[in-house]
Design a protein around this motif. Structure first.
Motif: not given
Length: 360
Positions: A16-17, A338, A14, A7, A120, A2
């Motif tokens: 994300e993996d 988070e 965000t 972006h 990603m 994680k």
């Protein structure tokens, strides 16, 4: 793993993996334990400074080594480490003359023919500042981290990687403060508070902390400030000059705003030096007047405090373990990954000291 992805500038990160590569011959894979939330990251997140996207911000980190490449000699699996964006090659002119923080050798990154460190799916994730620390793991060159005493709590150790290395480095290296000299620190965030604490360790005779937030001025007093002044006061600079009977030997700017850079110069006595640590707007120019030059006043930048982090960071860890470096006061709160966008919102307000992202 994680990770917090940026972006587009101005947009929320965000979670994300992300796929992380295996260590190359000189690389170290680190399980991230804690990451400080630094204003330098905010400059990229908000678009004030450019960076290839998408990217993972974060550069003030500590963790545990999980794996190393076959040519790594500085750390081993199981070591507790602190990372630093001042990665160095060790053989260029900057490095061999002791200016490790100025090294820009491209070999510290992966070359064009090599697979990226971070992906990603089919999209390359650009590594920020040699680290990209807002992630469960980091893959870095071995000269971007240093082993520390395993007794050091990692949620404190992380802030040494930037805030303390920069603030203390400015005092110990760039400004080279001598015992008894007067020091003014403009801005009492993580870097400024570290500079205050380091000035006390260095034996400064008078340490004046300048910040508009009363709570931060109180923290500065706890860390060693002998005087505090409200930065918003109309006569703030004049008050410093009056209290010091002509100005300070050293003014440390730790915010990155045009007005604080100008104030740092105004605080100087004849022969004094202003050291700019904050990331100023890219188009701004800080300068000295003809009268300043006639008075032998000096103005300098100090990238990451002019640090030599493989030596500095273990010593700063020792200072903490000895009770001389107060990292507990610098850290305002801890939160999970988070809540990274909340941490940046708090940083934009400018009311607190240092937030730390922790990984369980």
């Amino acid at each position: 793993m994680k990770a917090a992805i940026l972006h587009m500038p101005g947009q929320a990160l965000t979670i994300e993996d992300v796929q992380i590569s295996k260590p190359g011959s000189r690389e170290v894979l680190i399980r991230t334990a804690a990451v400080g939330v630094c204003r330098s990251d905010l400059h990229f997140v908000d678009g004030a400074y450019p960076h290839p996207l998408p990217t993972i911000p974060g550069h003030e980190a500590a963790g545990i080594v999980e794996a190393v490449g076959d040519q790594v000699t500085t750390v081993k699996p199981g070591d507790a480490v602190v990372t630093c964006l001042s990665a160095f090659c060790g053989h260029c002119e900057y490095c061999v003359t002791g200016n490790l923080s100025l090294c820009t050798d491209a070999s510290l990154k992966r070359g064009k023919g090599e697979p990226p460190r971070l992906m990603m799916g089919d999209t390359v994730v650009h590594q920020m500042l040699n680290l990209s620390a807002y992630a469960e793991q980091m893959l870095v060159h071995e000269h971007a981290c240093v082993a520390i005493d395993p007794e050091m709590p990692l949620d404190r150790a992380c802030v040494i990687g930037c805030a303390v290395t920069t603030g203390a480095g400015a005092i110990f290296h760039a400004a080279d403060v001598s015992p008894g000299e007067t020091v003014a620190v403009v801005g009492c965030g993580g870097i400024g508070l570290a500079a205050v604490n380091a000035a006390k360790i260095a034996g400064a005779g008078r340490i004046i902390a300048i910040d508009p937030v009363p709570e931060k001025r109180a923290l500065a007093e706890k860390l060693g400030a002998t005087d505090t002044i409200d930065a918003k006061a109309d006569n703030a600079a004049a008050e410093v000059v009056e209290r010091t009977k002509g100005g300070v030997h050293h003014a440390i700017e730790a915010v990155g705003r045009p007005e604080t850079g100008d104030m740092a110069v105004q605080l100087l006595r004849r022969g004094g030096t202003a050291t700019i640590l904050g990331m100023m707007p890219l188009t701004h120019k800080v300068g000295l007047s003809a009268m300043d030059l006639l008075a032998s006043k000096k103005l300098q930048g100090a990238l990451m405090g002019g640090n030599r982090f493989p030596v500095d960071i273990p010593r700063l860890v020792d200072f903490y373990l000895q009770g001389r470096l107060d990292l507990d006061t610098i850290i305002a709160e801890r939160m999970p990954l988070e809540k990274i966008n909340h941490a940046f919102d708090e940083l934009r307000k400018g009311d607190a000291a240092r937030s730390v992202i922790t990984f369980d």
